[in-house]
Design a protein around this motif. Sequence first.
Motif, short mmCIF file in Angstrom:
data_model
loop_
_atom_site.label_atom_id
_atom_site.label_comp_id
_atom_site.label_asym_id
_atom_site.label_seq_id
_atom_site.Cartn_x
_atom_site.Cartn_y
_atom_site.Cartn_z
N HIS A 83 0.76 -1.24 -0.09
CA HIS A 83 0.07 -0.21 0.24
C HIS A 83 0.84 1.35 -0.06
N GLU A 84 0.62 2.22 -0.81
CA GLU A 84 1.25 3.52 -0.86
C GLU A 84 0.46 4.72 -0.53
N LEU A 85 1.42 5.70 0.25
CA LEU A 85 0.63 7.05 0.47
C LEU A 85 1.87 7.98 0.22
N GLU A 86 1.49 9.05 -0.05
CA GLU A 86 2.15 10.10 -0.14
C GLU A 86 2.18 11.34 0.81
N ILE A 87 3.12 11.62 1.54
CA ILE A 87 3.01 12.69 2.68
C ILE A 87 4.14 13.81 2.47
N ARG A 88 3.83 15.01 2.05
CA ARG A 88 4.47 16.28 1.70
C ARG A 88 5.73 15.76 0.73
N LYS A 89 5.21 15.24 -0.37
CA LYS A 89 5.85 14.93 -1.67
C LYS A 89 6.89 13.62 -1.50
N SER A 90 7.00 13.09 -0.08
CA SER A 90 7.74 11.98 -0.04
C SER A 90 6.61 10.59 -0.37
N ARG A 91 7.03 9.57 -1.08
CA ARG A 91 6.33 8.42 -1.17
C ARG A 91 6.58 7.30 -0.09
N PHE A 92 5.74 6.92 0.35
CA PHE A 92 6.03 5.83 1.55
C PHE A 92 5.28 4.50 1.01
N VAL A 93 5.85 3.38 0.68
CA VAL A 93 5.33 2.33 0.15
C VAL A 93 5.58 1.12 1.14
N CYS A 94 4.38 0.59 1.80
CA CYS A 94 4.57 -0.42 2.72
C CYS A 94 4.23 -1.86 2.16
N THR A 95 4.99 -2.69 2.56
CA THR A 95 4.86 -4.06 1.90
C THR A 95 4.99 -4.97 3.17
N LEU A 96 3.86 -5.72 3.50
CA LEU A 96 3.72 -6.81 4.45
C LEU A 96 3.97 -8.00 3.95
N ALA A 97 4.22 -9.08 4.60
CA ALA A 97 4.43 -10.40 4.19
C ALA A 97 4.33 -11.16 5.03
N ARG A 98 3.65 -12.48 4.94
CA ARG A 98 3.27 -13.48 5.92
C ARG A 98 4.80 -14.34 6.06
N VAL A 99 5.24 -14.39 7.13
CA VAL A 99 6.37 -15.44 7.31
C VAL A 99 6.23 -16.27 8.41
N GLY A 100 6.99 -17.47 8.55
CA GLY A 100 6.87 -18.52 9.45
C GLY A 100 7.94 -18.59 10.44
N THR A 101 9.05 -18.05 10.07
CA THR A 101 10.20 -17.91 11.07
C THR A 101 10.89 -16.70 10.93
N GLU A 102 11.74 -16.58 11.89
CA GLU A 102 12.53 -15.27 11.85
C GLU A 102 13.53 -15.26 10.67
N ALA A 103 14.21 -16.45 10.23
CA ALA A 103 14.93 -16.67 9.22
C ALA A 103 14.19 -16.00 7.77
N GLU A 104 12.83 -16.59 7.75
CA GLU A 104 12.17 -16.14 6.60
C GLU A 104 11.82 -14.66 6.62
N ALA A 105 11.91 -14.08 7.82
CA ALA A 105 11.37 -12.61 7.61
C ALA A 105 12.93 -11.74 7.37
N VAL A 106 14.03 -12.33 7.90
CA VAL A 106 15.09 -11.70 7.76
C VAL A 106 15.44 -11.64 6.02
N GLY A 107 15.06 -12.99 5.61
CA GLY A 107 15.34 -13.21 3.97
C GLY A 107 14.42 -12.40 3.26
N PHE A 108 13.17 -12.26 3.47
CA PHE A 108 12.22 -11.37 2.60
C PHE A 108 12.79 -9.97 2.93
#
Length: 207
Positions: free
Chosen positions: A10-35
């Motif tokens: 999901h993306e939003l723009e605040i005072r000309k800066s773009r903020f693009v947030c990406t969320l992912a489902r992960v099963g382990t800490e290693a998977e989170a770090v890799g993503f």
Amino acid sequence: MRMIKQSGSHELEIRKSRFVCTLARVGTEAEAVGFLAAHRRAHRDATHNCTAYVVGEHGEITKSNDDGEPAGTAGIPMLEVLVRRELTGVAAVVTRYFGGVKLGAGGLVRAYGQAVAETVEAVGVVELRPVVTVTVRVDHGLAGRFLGDLHGRGAQPGEVRYGAGVEADVAVPVPELAGFEAWVAEVTAGRAEVERGAPGYVEVPVP
């Protein structure tokens, strides 16, 4: 325990800066770090790739990173949104493309927190409820009534197999196991075989 329903951005723009947030489902800490590492490589042209994740059955493993933003203005507010929503098994990265207008510490905290909060709303949240898959075996003469009564209870069998008899797999909430088995015995006059399988979880949407 709660998780995001699906991965997404999901993306939003605040005072000309773009903020693009990406969320992912992960099963382990290693998977989170890799993503998160893969995301940073794919978006190395961004001004910042700030991150946070929560993993573990009870959300006991957490970490955040400001990636060059002033300390405490990005990763921590991102993490706070995930923790406040009682989420686990999720990794978040907010990719910022600077638009030339400085937001100040307070503005950054609000922007990064808002980016994650809006993305959580966009992808949805599910609650993981513990269940046990119960296999019920009946003969063909009882199968029609049993399956009809099962639907009447609002239960949907995960799989029905037809052979010498009929087998139906039913995900039963853990607190309801004894009551379900008693009900099966009643509607089949004790002529069904019931076998408990491995415990697991079902996902229930959270409004």
